[in-house]
Design an enzyme around this catalytic site. Structure first.
Site, PDB file in Angstrom:
ATOM      1  CD  GLU A 116     -34.733  -3.079  18.108  1.00  0.00           C
ATOM      2  OE1 GLU A 116     -35.812  -2.845  17.544  1.00  0.00           O
ATOM      3  OE2 GLU A 116     -34.637  -3.652  19.210  1.00  0.00           O
ATOM      4  CD  GLU A 120     -37.143   1.426  19.572  1.00  0.00           C
ATOM      5  OE1 GLU A 120     -36.264   2.269  19.876  1.00  0.00           O
ATOM      6  OE2 GLU A 120     -37.007   0.623  18.635  1.00  0.00           O
TER       7      GLU A 120
END
Ligand code: NAD
Length: 688
Positions: free
Chosen positions: A102, A122
């Site tokens: 990210e 995730e």
């Protein structure tokens, strides 16, 4: 600037080096270092972010989860990147995962070393990326490609990322030097970069029917699991909402999922798989013995799979059989196994040949004189094994480990046939041994720390997850599932059909219900065990007596069509109803909840006994066994985690209830459960 960030100016490029090796998690100090570094870069035309150690960054620091957030947050760091007047480039080596990716996605550009892996795992921890990944990735590569990466959690290579469009260049050679040159080139060419946040070209006009079809296909295999659905929802927000609202949606999904039971379960297993490698009582400085090659005795179902595991991981291995015919058959089966993987495109033909060349065969047991480890996988017969171990001890070099793959036999009895009981351990693989990740390492009463360390080291090198267990009948996994079997029989007698039981267990998330699993393993095996132990199971015995041995005979608890689809069988139903009648049991409707409890509680009770006896060191060892060897969904956290979530007083009360209601003494709560229930304890914190 703190010690977790180093900086250096190269002309008009400011290099920020994340210095939290080996995996550069984005702990608070790293985030603060990035924010400060971006300030310190004032005046530079570009910032290059690179990582020390093994990888760019593995993402968030999981130990900071659930603690009060200390600023700056990742979105605050990303805002600083967006405000930086020049360009910010991420240079990725090793991997960029989760928050690490990210961070890279929030930069103006990304370059990567060949073979670097980029991913958003995730979903595997039970939540969604929480720092804009679900909004930025679709803006770079389109929603459907992004959904693939986000919903599966599987990383992609730098080369694939380049093709998809979220890496700008793959740079061989010294990454920092090459990335500096690349950035310099971009500055000289006056190349313009648009931040992902400001792009809509890849998401505008998304065909929603196609989006939903893709989502449905990705969710097909994630039955019952919340985080993949959350991921789809977050990506849907990227294409249907403006950026700010999309980010808000992502934050909400993250917060809800991360607080949920499934995410707790997944993190329990994630940390647990690391915890089990720290074996209580094993000195920290104990060294494994060197193993450069191995011999496997027996090339049957298990021996072949074990040998394949060695070859698959580059370790030369020789299988020994009793005669040329059996040897040839065993090796041919290994080849056929590899060939199937080649046929499905998951293994290159050249790689298969490389592996096959590492696997040799012999009918001469004398070859153990020239090996570093022996694993025995012959018939399950104590006399056969003792005779074999006496031979092995005589023929093999003194000082090497002799391991047995026995499922039920006493390791101490096997060890007693040798003059090196300290070097005898169990290495209990699971079928198919080349696929299943679990390895129970059985510690005999004489097994030395070095022998255990050697088995664990070898296990790791051949891709297994090792859990050290004590010597007892069935060790941890089979011993616990064995206690479930009498309840299966009773449920069938009282009102269930096989499909009712399997449906409940599969809805809970098990890869396969217990009856379908029995059909796969062969029902004659269980029948033989019952005969040996003098126990009866009227329904199961009648099914076997009807010649229904499972999939190998085309029928067992179910019948199977030519595609091996399982189908309920009226003949089985008749056997069940007749038996109930014979036993004068009035059949009744049994609720799904009761089925679930009657199958899980006996396992929990036996798990508690296993803890009391020290056969498993901690509850987490048991949970890791079930998730890695018994198709237990990681997002349910394992049987002991389930018990903790129910609360031990409830577990105790239900055990008492079912012990009385079903007349099964095995269900009387163990002392440990009584104690935990009384004291408000939990398995996860208990040392028996
Ligand atoms: P199997 O019958 O498929 O294979 C055993 C092989 O050993 C046969 O090929 C046989 O010819 C060979 N053999 C027997 N004596 C030998 C000797 N003295 N020298 C060389 N070869 C010899 O059995 P399997 O299912 O592979 O089981 C092997 C062991 O693994 C058993 O102890 C079993 O309990 C254990 N185990 C089995 C499973 C499973 O699911 N099948 C799982 C875990 C452990």
């Amino acid at each position: 600037m703190n010690e977790f960030m180093r900086q250096q100016r190269h002309g008009n490029i400011h290099v920020l080096r994340i210095a939290n090796p080996p995996v550069n998690t984005l702990r608070t100090d790293v985030r603060a270092g990035l924010a400060e570094g971006l300030k310190a870069a004032a005046g530079a035309k570009a910032v290059l972010i690179i990582g020390d150690g093994r990888m760019f960054s593995a993402g968030a620091e999981m130990t900071e989860f659930g603690k009060p957030r200390v600023p700056p947050s990742l979105p605050e760091v990303f805002a600083a990147i967006a405000e930086f007047p020049g360009i910010v480039v991420a240079a990725i080596h090793g991997s960029a995962l989760g928050g690490g990716l990210e961070l890279a996605l929030a930069c103006h550009a990304r370059v990567a070393a060949p073979g670097a892996m980029l991913g958003l795992p995730e979903v595997k921890r039970g939540f969604v990326p929480g720092a804009g990944g679900t909004q930025r990735l679709p803006r770079l590569i389109g929603a459907e490609a992004a959904m693939d990466i986000i919903v599966t959690g599987e990383p992609v290579s730098a080369e694939r990322a380049l093709a998809l469009g979220f890496v700008d260049a793959v740079l061989p050679g010294d990454l920092e030097a090459e990335a500096l040159a690349w950035t310099r080139g971009a500055l000289e060419a006056n190349r313009r970069f648009t931040l992902a946040a400001n792009r809509v070209d890849r998401i505008a006009g998304q065909d929603m029917a196609s989006f939903e079809a893709k989502a449905a296909s990705l969710l097909k295999r994630t039955r019952g699991q919340e985080s993949p659905r959350g991921c789809v929802e977050a990506v849907r927000a990227a294409v249907t909402l403006p950026l700010e609202q999309g980010l808000q949606k992502e934050r909400e999904l993250f917060a809800a999922l991360v607080a949920g039971e499934q995410s707790k379960a997944l993190r329990h297993i994630f940390f647990g798989e690391r915890e089990v490698l720290r074996v209580p009582g094993l000195p920290a400085d104990v060294k494994p013995l060197p193993v450069a090659r191995a011999v496997v005795i027996g090339a049957g179902t298990m021996g072949g799979g074990i040998a394949m595991s060695f070859a698959n991981h580059g370790i030369p291995v020789t299988v020994v059989e009793r005669d040329a015919g059996a040897l040839e058959k065993g090796i041919a089966r290994c080849r056929a196994n590899w060939q199937r993987t080649v046929d499905t495109g998951r293994l290159a033909a050249a790689e298969m040949e490389r592996r096959a060349a590492l696997l040799k065969g012999s009918t001469d047991i004398g070859i153990v004189a020239d090996t570093d480890l022996v694993i025995e996988a012959v018939f399950e017969d104590i006399e056969v094994k003792k005779a074999l171990f006496a031979d092995l001890d005589r023929l093999a070099r003194p000082g090497i480990v002799l391991a047995s793959n026995t499922s039920t036999l006493d390791i101490d009895a096997i060890a007693s046939a040798t003059r090196r009981p300290e070097l005898v351990v169990g290495m209990h693989f699971f079928s198919p041994a080349n696929v299943m990740r679990l390895l129970e390492i059985v510690r005999g009463k004489a097994s030395s720390a070095a022998a255990i360390a050697t088995a664990m080291d070898v296990g790791k090198r051949i891709g297994k997850l090792s859990v050290v267990v004590g010597n007892c009948d069935g060790f941890v996994g089979n011993r616990m599932t064995g206690k479930r079997t009498p309840q299966v029989e009773k449920l069938l007698q009282e009102g269930c059909l096989p499909q009712d039981i399997d449906r409940v267990m599969e809805a809970y998330g098990m890869a396969m219900g217990p009856l379908a699993t029995g059909d796969l393993a062969g029902l004659d095996i269980g029948a033989a065990v019952r005969r040996a132990r003098g126990t009866v199971a009227p329904i199961a015995d009648a099914v076997v007596a009807a010649g229904r041995f499972g999939q190998k005979t085309g029928k067992g608890w179910y019948r199977y069509d030519e595609k091996r689809t399982r189908l309920p069988d009226p003949e089985v139903e008749r056997i069940i109803l007749d038996t109930s009648e014979k036993l004068q049991i009035r059949r009744r409707a049994i609720s799904d909840q009761e089925i679930l409890e009657r199958l899980l509680l006996p396992m929990v009770n036996e798990g508690a006994r296993i803890l009391e006896e020290g056969v498993a060191a901690r509850a987490i060892d048991i949970d890791v066994v079930f998730v890695n060897g018994f198709g237990w969904p990681a997002w349910r956290g394992g049987p002991m985690f389930w018990a903790d979530a129910q609360g031990l007083p409830a577990v105790r009360d239900k055990l008492v209830h079912y012990a009385v209601a079903t007349g099964d003494d095995n269900l009387r709560p163990t002392d440990l459960i009584e104690k935990l229930a009384r004291e408000g304890g939990r398995f996860s914190a208990a040392i028996a």
